[in-house]
Design an enzyme around this catalytic site. Structure first.
Site, PDB file in Angstrom:
ATOM      1  N   TYR A 162       0.836  -1.208   0.000  1.00 17.86           N
ATOM      2  CA  TYR A 162       0.000   0.000   0.000  1.00 17.86           C
ATOM      3  C   TYR A 162       0.872   1.260   0.000  1.00 17.86           C
ATOM      4  O   TYR A 162       0.625   2.220  -0.749  1.00 17.86           O
ATOM      5  CB  TYR A 162      -0.884  -0.076   1.242  1.00 17.86           C
ATOM      6  CG  TYR A 162      -1.848   1.066   1.474  1.00 17.86           C
ATOM      7  CD1 TYR A 162      -2.988   1.219   0.690  1.00 17.86           C
ATOM      8  CD2 TYR A 162      -1.643   1.956   2.527  1.00 17.86           C
ATOM      9  CE1 TYR A 162      -3.895   2.244   0.951  1.00 17.86           C
ATOM     10  CE2 TYR A 162      -2.540   2.977   2.799  1.00 17.86           C
ATOM     11  CZ  TYR A 162      -3.662   3.120   2.006  1.00 17.86           C
ATOM     12  OH  TYR A 162      -4.551   4.133   2.264  1.00 17.86           O
ATOM     13  N   LYS A 166       0.861   4.129  -2.788  1.00 17.82           N
ATOM     14  CA  LYS A 166       0.406   5.460  -2.384  1.00 17.82           C
ATOM     15  C   LYS A 166       1.459   6.520  -2.670  1.00 17.82           C
ATOM     16  O   LYS A 166       1.140   7.631  -3.075  1.00 17.82           O
ATOM     17  CB  LYS A 166       0.044   5.457  -0.890  1.00 17.82           C
ATOM     18  CG  LYS A 166      -1.317   4.809  -0.605  1.00 17.82           C
ATOM     19  CD  LYS A 166      -2.417   5.459  -1.431  1.00 17.82           C
ATOM     20  CE  LYS A 166      -3.813   5.258  -0.875  1.00 17.82           C
ATOM     21  NZ  LYS A 166      -4.861   5.701  -1.824  1.00 17.82           N
TER      22      LYS A 166
HETATM   23  P1  NAI Z   1     -13.588   3.216   1.924  1.00 20.43           P
HETATM   24  O1  NAI Z   1     -13.307   1.755   1.882  1.00 20.43           O
HETATM   25  O2  NAI Z   1     -14.711   3.679   2.766  1.00 20.43           O
HETATM   26  O3  NAI Z   1     -13.823   3.720   0.462  1.00 20.43           O
HETATM   27  C1  NAI Z   1     -13.149   3.204  -0.647  1.00 20.43           C
HETATM   28  C2  NAI Z   1     -14.173   2.905  -1.716  1.00 20.43           C
HETATM   29  O4  NAI Z   1     -13.500   2.517  -2.908  1.00 20.43           O
HETATM   30  C3  NAI Z   1     -15.112   1.779  -1.362  1.00 20.43           C
HETATM   31  O5  NAI Z   1     -16.447   2.237  -1.443  1.00 20.43           O
HETATM   32  C4  NAI Z   1     -14.830   0.690  -2.389  1.00 20.43           C
HETATM   33  O6  NAI Z   1     -15.967  -0.022  -2.797  1.00 20.43           O
HETATM   34  C5  NAI Z   1     -14.264   1.504  -3.530  1.00 20.43           C
HETATM   35  N1  NAI Z   1     -13.433   0.699  -4.413  1.00 20.43           N
HETATM   36  C6  NAI Z   1     -12.523  -0.229  -4.064  1.00 20.43           C
HETATM   37  N2  NAI Z   1     -11.970  -0.768  -5.164  1.00 20.43           N
HETATM   38  C7  NAI Z   1     -12.510  -0.133  -6.233  1.00 20.43           C
HETATM   39  C8  NAI Z   1     -12.333  -0.242  -7.629  1.00 20.43           C
HETATM   40  N3  NAI Z   1     -11.444  -1.097  -8.151  1.00 20.43           N
HETATM   41  N4  NAI Z   1     -13.048   0.550  -8.430  1.00 20.43           N
HETATM   42  C9  NAI Z   1     -13.961   1.407  -7.920  1.00 20.43           C
HETATM   43  N5  NAI Z   1     -14.183   1.538  -6.596  1.00 20.43           N
HETATM   44  C10 NAI Z   1     -13.467   0.776  -5.758  1.00 20.43           C
HETATM   45  O7  NAI Z   1     -12.247   3.931   2.363  1.00 20.43           O
HETATM   46  P2  NAI Z   1     -11.886   5.467   2.688  1.00 20.43           P
HETATM   47  O8  NAI Z   1     -11.295   5.499   4.016  1.00 20.43           O
HETATM   48  O9  NAI Z   1     -12.994   6.369   2.383  1.00 20.43           O
HETATM   49  O10 NAI Z   1     -10.687   5.706   1.674  1.00 20.43           O
HETATM   50  C11 NAI Z   1     -10.772   6.531   0.548  1.00 20.43           C
HETATM   51  C12 NAI Z   1      -9.372   6.739   0.015  1.00 20.43           C
HETATM   52  O11 NAI Z   1      -8.589   7.424   1.000  1.00 20.43           O
HETATM   53  C13 NAI Z   1      -8.623   5.460  -0.275  1.00 20.43           C
HETATM   54  O12 NAI Z   1      -7.835   5.639  -1.438  1.00 20.43           O
HETATM   55  C14 NAI Z   1      -7.728   5.284   0.914  1.00 20.43           C
HETATM   56  O13 NAI Z   1      -6.590   4.530   0.621  1.00 20.43           O
HETATM   57  C15 NAI Z   1      -7.415   6.707   1.255  1.00 20.43           C
HETATM   58  N6  NAI Z   1      -6.999   6.924   2.633  1.00 20.43           N
HETATM   59  C16 NAI Z   1      -7.885   6.919   3.658  1.00 20.43           C
HETATM   60  C17 NAI Z   1      -7.485   7.148   4.948  1.00 20.43           C
HETATM   61  C18 NAI Z   1      -8.458   7.226   6.048  1.00 20.43           C
HETATM   62  O14 NAI Z   1      -8.047   7.597   7.176  1.00 20.43           O
HETATM   63  N7  NAI Z   1      -9.703   6.916   5.824  1.00 20.43           N
HETATM   64  C19 NAI Z   1      -6.052   7.327   5.283  1.00 20.43           C
HETATM   65  C20 NAI Z   1      -5.214   7.401   4.139  1.00 20.43           C
HETATM   66  C21 NAI Z   1      -5.689   7.190   2.866  1.00 20.43           C
END
Ligand code: NAI
Length: 676
Positions: A162, A166
């Site tokens: 990851y 990233k």
């Molecule tokens: P989340 O899991 O709630 O949202 C991610 C969404 O992406 C999910 O709804 C999932 O269905 C969708 N997804 C996964 N694979 C996919 C694909 N191949 N095509 C289309 N959609 C797909 O997670 P969150 O926390 O909202 O994360 C959003 C972004 O922020 C991610 O990139 C994550 O790595 C990044 N992030 C989040 C942090 C946090 O504290 N929440 C910290 C650092 C980064």
């Protein structure tokens, strides 16, 4: 005015939940048409469902917003963009947000763990962005967000796959920022912190609850608005706090020496310095980064400026400085009109006070002896630089926000008038490469009518513009001079007021300045220290005083009479320091006859044969090995390395009696003068 997204089409990937959902809702609320993409996968990338995206679309529509769903994986980049084009006819804003996790300690990371993460985060963002790129380019507007993570920036246990993906996104964004700039496509990266299903496994429940996605979304909206000119930025954002990150680089150390191989031991020796972040720089482009690397070449390799390597040429075109083009160029002439008001304001500005009766003649125009402070001579000439004339000089493509005032030199030939109009003519005397920056030496002559009133040399420091492979020193520079190494001849103490001038170190209003003075002939060396802290705040300063009859430009610029006198004085000093060594190398007595307007005006003897050498004025008591007759002007040309002594001889400018071969050793004697 609130920020509206009316008319804008936004695609948010992975918008079925978490942060993406919040972005989609926020954009829609402010008038954007939103494509809500979500594969509906589980956190590890398994499964598929349209429900997540549909729910968000419903919520937006229920509030009167415009949205459509897309259920493709980001790995089908084109399809996502096609949905935007089909539904709304364009694509303006892309938020790459979709993501999954497959955390494993590094040794246990399988190929699939690695590949899936790279595919969704890095390759997915690449594919969707590439599909959008040409549409944005053609419409000359685009805003792109990449989503990185603290795990990538700092590293985190169990997240090798990851972290790599990233931080890969940061690199991708950096280059898109460079490529997109001219099409008004800006790309920025955020590292969010928010409670979501991705973080609920690692954060305690109440933290997940309080780090709301709605504390991140406003940042994304701002970065995507047309008003925001940020490009290539990297931000951490969470809980309502936002911070920006950038690279910092230590000053570093050169671990290579001229004509010597570079060794790992040399690296070890300098290790602490290499890693010392005192006075760190913050390079923000490949050009800036390269400049300091390339500038090493000019320091370590001989004659680099004379025979530029490809690397130096590259840095020179990057920094936009080309001394060969710039030196000798004249700036457009400027005029400066002033009345007694400016003279008085200036005097007040540098600390004259009505409380001191001596100062009144600088502060009251009705005073019988009303005068302008001599250093006011800097002000009219400054206009030549401040009016932006520097910008018109070919070979000086510099960033004016990076310009600092360095040393200042002033010669005054007449008392300054207290009102009137002065014209200034400025010439680029030289451009120096100090590695971290460039120094432009600007010679400015200021006239009242036809009469030359004063001459200034500004040394203009341009931060970050060095490394173009130029020389570090110049014979044209009016260098500061250290005071003699004895107790000062006179000391004066002044209290500073709230007014300020340029110092080498900070001076706080209210502190006392102790000025120490040394008198050497007609030269007074000056050094100022803050009495309270003992810090030296003005160094290398001196004033040369000349009688009114001597005060003509010819006399002053030429060092009071003959220019060659200064060089001989310098040679004398060097013989004192290095005499024995020079005697070994040269082993001869040189007689000099200096002429001016065809007349013999001075004689000197450089004795590098006897004892540890000597310089004296007048002819040699015995028979000099060689006697050279040359005009004062040609002597200067030779001394400054502009005229080769042999060539001067053949051109009849330099007459030699005695052992003519010894004239070849002149270069040893005069060698360093050009570098002073
Ligand atoms: P989340 O899991 O709630 O949202 C991610 C969404 O992406 C999910 O709804 C999932 O269905 C969708 N997804 C996964 N694979 C996919 C694909 N191949 N095509 C289309 N959609 C797909 O997670 P969150 O926390 O909202 O994360 C959003 C972004 O922020 C991610 O990139 C994550 O790595 C990044 N992030 C989040 C942090 C946090 O504290 N929440 C910290 C650092 C980064």
């Amino acid at each position: 005015m609130s920020l509206s997204f009316e008319g804008r089409v936004v695609l948010v990937t992975g918008a079925g939940g978490g942060l993406g959902k919040e972005y989609a809702l926020a954009f829609a609320e402010r008038g954007a048409s939103v494509v809500v993409n979500d594969l509906g996968a589980d956190t590890k990338g398994g499964g598929k469902s349209s429900a997540a995206a549909d729910k968000v679309v419903e919520e937006i529509r229920a509030k009167g917003g415009k949205a459509v769903a897309n259920y493709d994986s980001v790995e089908d980049g084109e399809k996502l963009i096609q949905t935007a084009l089909d539904a709304f006819g364009r694509i303006d804003i892309l938020v790459n947000n979709a993501g999954i996790l497959r955390d494993r300690s590094f040794a246990r990371t399988s190929d699939l763990d690695w590949d899936l993460i790279q595919r969704v985060h890095l390759r997915g963002s690449f594919l969707v962005t590439r599909a959008a790129w040409n549409h944005m380019k053609n419409q000359k507007f685009g805003r792109i967000i990449m989503t990185t993570s603290a795990a990538g920036i700092y590293g985190n246990f169990g997240q090798a796959n990851y972290s790599a993906a990233k931080l890969g996104l940061v690199g991708l964004a950096n280059t898109l920022a460079v490529e997109g700039r001219k099409y008004n496509i800006f790309c920025n990266t955020i590292a969010p912190v928010a409670g979501s299903r991705l973080t609920e496994t690692v954060m305690p429940p109440d933290l997940v609850e309080s780090l709301k996605p709605e504390y991140v979304a406003p940042m994304v909206l701002w970065l995507c608005h047309e008003q925001c000119q940020e490009n290539g930025g990297l931000f951490e954002v969470g809980a309502g706090w936002i911070g920006k990150l950038r690279w910092e680089r230590s000053q570093g150390r050169i671990v290579r020496q001229m004509n010597q191989p570079m060794s790992p031991e040399a690296v070890r020796e300098q290790w602490d310095k290499i890693c010392d972040f005192t006075d760190a720089t913050k390079p923000s482009s490949v050009q800036e980064s390269l400049q300091s690397v390339v500038s090493v070449l000019s320091r370590v390799e001989e004659e680099v400026s004379a025979s530029p390597t490809a690397a130096v040429a590259m840095a020179s075109s990057a920094s936009g400085i080309n001394p060969a083009e710039a030196v000798g160029q004249k700036l457009p002439p400027t005029t400066f009109s002033f009345t007694h008001t400016q003279c008085i304001l200036y005097a007040l500005g540098v600390g004259m006070s009505t409380k001191d009766p001596e100062h009144l003649r600088f502060l009251y125009e009705g005073h019988s002896d009303f005068s302008c402070l001599p250093t006011f001579g800097v002000i009219p000439s400054q206009a030549a630089m401040m009016d932006g004339g520097l910008g018109s000089i070919p070979g000086l493509n510099i960033d004016f926000t990076q310009v600092l005032h360095g040393e200042q030199y002033l010669e005054l030939y007449k008392p300054l008038p207290t009102s009137g109009q002065l014209t200034s003519e400025a010439t680029i005397a030289d451009v120096l490469d100090k590695g971290s920056g460039a120094v432009i030496l600007l010679d400015v002559n200021t006239y009242s009518g036809d009469e030359l009133i004063c001459y200034n040399q500004f040394s203009v420091f341009v931060v970050g513009a060095g490394g173009f492979g130029g020389k570090r020193t110049s014979e044209k520079a009016k260098a500061p001079l250290p005071p003699p190494k004895r107790a000062p001849d006179a000391v004066a103490i002044d209290s500073t007021t709230k007014d300020q001038v340029r110092f080498v170190k900070p001076v706080m209003p209210g502190q006392s300045l102790q000025t120490e003075m040394w008198k050497e002939g007609n030269r007074i060396h000056i050094q100022c220290t803050v009495k309270e802290t003992d810090a030296v705040v003005l160094s290398g300063a001196y004033v040369d005083l000349h009688g009114a009859s001597e005060a003509s430009p010819e006399n002053l610029t030429k060092g009071g009479g003959l220019q060659s006198e200064l060089v001989f004085a310098e040679i004398g000093r060097r013989i004192k320091d290095l005499g024995a060594e020079l005697v070994k190398k040269v082993n001869a007595v040189f007689g000099w006859e200096i002429t001016k307007d065809g007349k013999n005006v001075a004689q000197w003897t450089i004795d590098l044969k006897n004892g540890s050498g000597a310089l004296h004025e007048g002819p040699y008591s015995g028979k000099a090995d060689v006697t050279i007759t040359v005009s004062d002007e040609d002597f200067m040309e030779v001394a400054q390395g502009k005229l080769n002594p042999q060539k001067a001889f053949f051109a009849g400018k330099l007459k030699v009696r005695g052992n003519i071969m010894l004239s070849q050793k002149l270069e040893v004697i005069l060698k360093d003068y050009a570098k002073l």
